[in-house]
Design a protein around this motif. Structure first.
Motif, PDB file in Angstrom:
ATOM      1  N   TYR A 112       0.856  -1.192   0.000  1.00 57.22           N
ATOM      2  CA  TYR A 112       0.000   0.000   0.000  1.00 57.22           C
ATOM      3  C   TYR A 112       0.889   1.240   0.000  1.00 57.22           C
ATOM      4  O   TYR A 112       1.846   1.325   0.781  1.00 57.22           O
ATOM      5  N   THR A 113       0.575   2.181  -0.861  1.00 61.20           N
ATOM      6  CA  THR A 113       1.388   3.395  -0.993  1.00 61.20           C
ATOM      7  C   THR A 113       0.499   4.630  -0.904  1.00 61.20           C
ATOM      8  O   THR A 113      -0.613   4.651  -1.439  1.00 61.20           O
ATOM      9  N   ASP A 114       1.012   5.635  -0.226  1.00 57.97           N
ATOM     10  CA  ASP A 114       0.324   6.922  -0.134  1.00 57.97           C
ATOM     11  C   ASP A 114       1.372   7.971   0.218  1.00 57.97           C
ATOM     12  O   ASP A 114       2.545   7.642   0.423  1.00 57.97           O
ATOM     13  N   SER A 115       0.962   9.213   0.291  1.00 57.56           N
ATOM     14  CA  SER A 115       1.882  10.280   0.683  1.00 57.56           C
ATOM     15  C   SER A 115       1.203  11.187   1.692  1.00 57.56           C
ATOM     16  O   SER A 115      -0.029  11.275   1.750  1.00 57.56           O
ATOM     17  N   THR A 116       2.014  11.830   2.509  1.00 56.71           N
ATOM     18  CA  THR A 116       1.515  12.816   3.462  1.00 56.71           C
ATOM     19  C   THR A 116       2.444  14.012   3.446  1.00 56.71           C
ATOM     20  O   THR A 116       3.605  13.902   3.035  1.00 56.71           O
ATOM     21  N   HIS A 117       1.949  15.159   3.872  1.00 60.86           N
ATOM     22  CA  HIS A 117       2.746  16.384   3.804  1.00 60.86           C
ATOM     23  C   HIS A 117       3.358  16.706   5.167  1.00 60.86           C
ATOM     24  O   HIS A 117       2.746  16.469   6.210  1.00 60.86           O
TER      25      HIS A 117
END
Length: 424
Positions: A112-117
């Motif tokens: 699972y891949t995602d991004s956060t700031h």
């Protein structure tokens, strides 16, 4: 539960073996940094003060009660002068992931891949306006080949040779931290930020990859390259990936198909037309005729394929001028409706169908329990809301060490003996 002895071997080339005063053990220094990330202590001075009085911290660092604790400047100067890039931090992160793999906590089947700031350590009001190049997709060469092949199939001449250059845009560049990107996204705060692109294994939510970029870079730009790195570095046999709607692009769909990986991505709502105008979804694509059928029955025929990889389908203006839906269909002066379709749109549509299957729904539900939970823990418990330092290199080190600390905690919890419950 964690073997830290490998840190000494990784850092040995950075120390002089026969000159200068004896250094502090680098394993001790990194374990101290892990304490800061594990318990969200952002200040290195505060971290040293807590090590001085906390017996558990001393035990973890193998310091006796009578041993003098190193000065806070030793931590900061060591970080500033000796580790000038993220190579050592990346190696430490990788070795901890390998320990998780060896313990059977990672299988690499579903990722699972995602991004956060992360808010940059920069004043949002101090900036210069500059023209910079947009981020470059890592599949440009493959897209150029697909465009030429598509034009050849349709009997079109090859496009004139032209070096593909990223489009230019005017954006704000921070005077405090020029590496940070100015973020403007719906539902997100505006300002200078970094993005942490993180991949988590589906078995026990062990983080297998983390990579920081300026916030102005789209999530999908670096995805395929980071996926390939994990497969090469850890030997994963990836069967499926779970992604949010930001990764729902033809390029990623085609890349996953080439790698024989099933992608499950969130629904991406297309850009709506102007009020009162007809949506693109009202036109039905017919593969046999290679055209779009409009609501009134006209077939929009293929016209050309542009450099961006989109096929153009145009209507016949002589038919459209007498159409009762003309006013809601197009505002073109020559009464022509144009529909575009990416050369890899078929892969995108096949990828979208995975989300509607039973197994696809099960995989997508696990996103909130894996990568989204990983980010929530990082922000709430490990100080991951803010960039501690300035420059892209230092933020990448921060992301790697924070992810390694989270993995250390998960491995220890998973492998520690569970207390036996006695009957009352």
């Amino acid at each position: 539960m964690i073997d830290f002895s490998f840190i000494h071997d990784l850092t040995a080339p950075l120390y002089c073996p026969d000159n200068g005063r004896p250094p502090l053990d680098p394993t001790l220094m990194f374990k101290a940094l892990f304490l800061g990330y594990l318990f969200g202590v952002r200040s290195e001075r505060q971290l040293v003060r807590e090590i001085e009085v906390n017996v558990a911290y001393r035990w973890f660092l193998r310091l006796k009660l009578t041993d003098k604790v190193f000065d806070a400047s030793t931590l900061s100067q060591n970080r500033r002068r000796r580790y000038r890039d993220e190579t050592v931090a990346q190696s430490i992160f990788d070795r901890i992931v390998e320990q998780a793999i060896g313990a059977g906590l990672v299988d690499g089947t579903v990722l699972y891949t995602d991004s956060t700031h992360l808010k940059a350590n920069a004043n949002k009001n101090r900036f210069d306006l500059e023209v910079v190049a947009k981020s470059r997709a890592d599949y440009w060469e493959a897209l150029d080949a697909a465009i030429e092949a598509d034009r050849a199939v349709h009997g079109k001449k090859p496009l004139k040779p032209k070096e593909r250059q990223p489009a230019l845009k005017e954006t704000k560049v921070s005077r405090t931290d020029p590496d940070a990107g100015y973020m403007v996204r719906d539902g997100k705060p505006k300002g200078f930020f970094y993005l942490d692109h993180r991949t988590v294994d589906g078995a026990h939510a062990i983080i297998t990859d983390t990579f920081a970029t300026p916030a102005s870079i789209n999530d999908s730009i670096v995805y395929l390259g980071r996926l390939d790195r994990q497969v090469e570095r850890f030997g994963f046999d990836v069967a499926a990936v779970g992604l949010d709607a930001g990764y729902a692009t033809p390029g990623i769909a085609r890349g996953l198909e080439e790698r024989e990986i099933r992608g499950v991505t969130g629904y991406r709502n297309p850009t709506p037309p102007k009020p009162g105008m007809m949506r693109k979804s009202a036109f039905v694509y017919e593969p046999e005729a290679d055209g779009y059928r409009c609501p009134e029955g006209q077939l929009l025929a293929y016209a050309t394929t542009d450099r961006a990889g989109y096929r153009h389908y145009k209507s016949d203006p002589t038919i459209c001028r007498d159409c009762p839906l003309l006013a809601s269909c197009t505002t073109s002066a020559n009464a022509t409706r144009l529909i575009t379709r990416h050369v890899w749109q078929d892969a995108r549509e096949r990828n979208d169908t995975n989300r509607l299957t039973t197994w696809g729904k099960a995989i997508y539900r696990r996103r909130k329990e894996t990568v989204e939970r990983s980010f929530a823990d990082a922000k709430q418990l490990h100080g991951h809301r803010y960039a501690r330092f300035r420059s892209l290199t230092r933020v990448r080190v921060q992301c790697l060490l924070a992810a390694a600390a989270q993995n250390i905690k998960k491995i220890a919890l998973a492998l520690s003996p569970k207390p036996l419950l006695r009957p009352v």
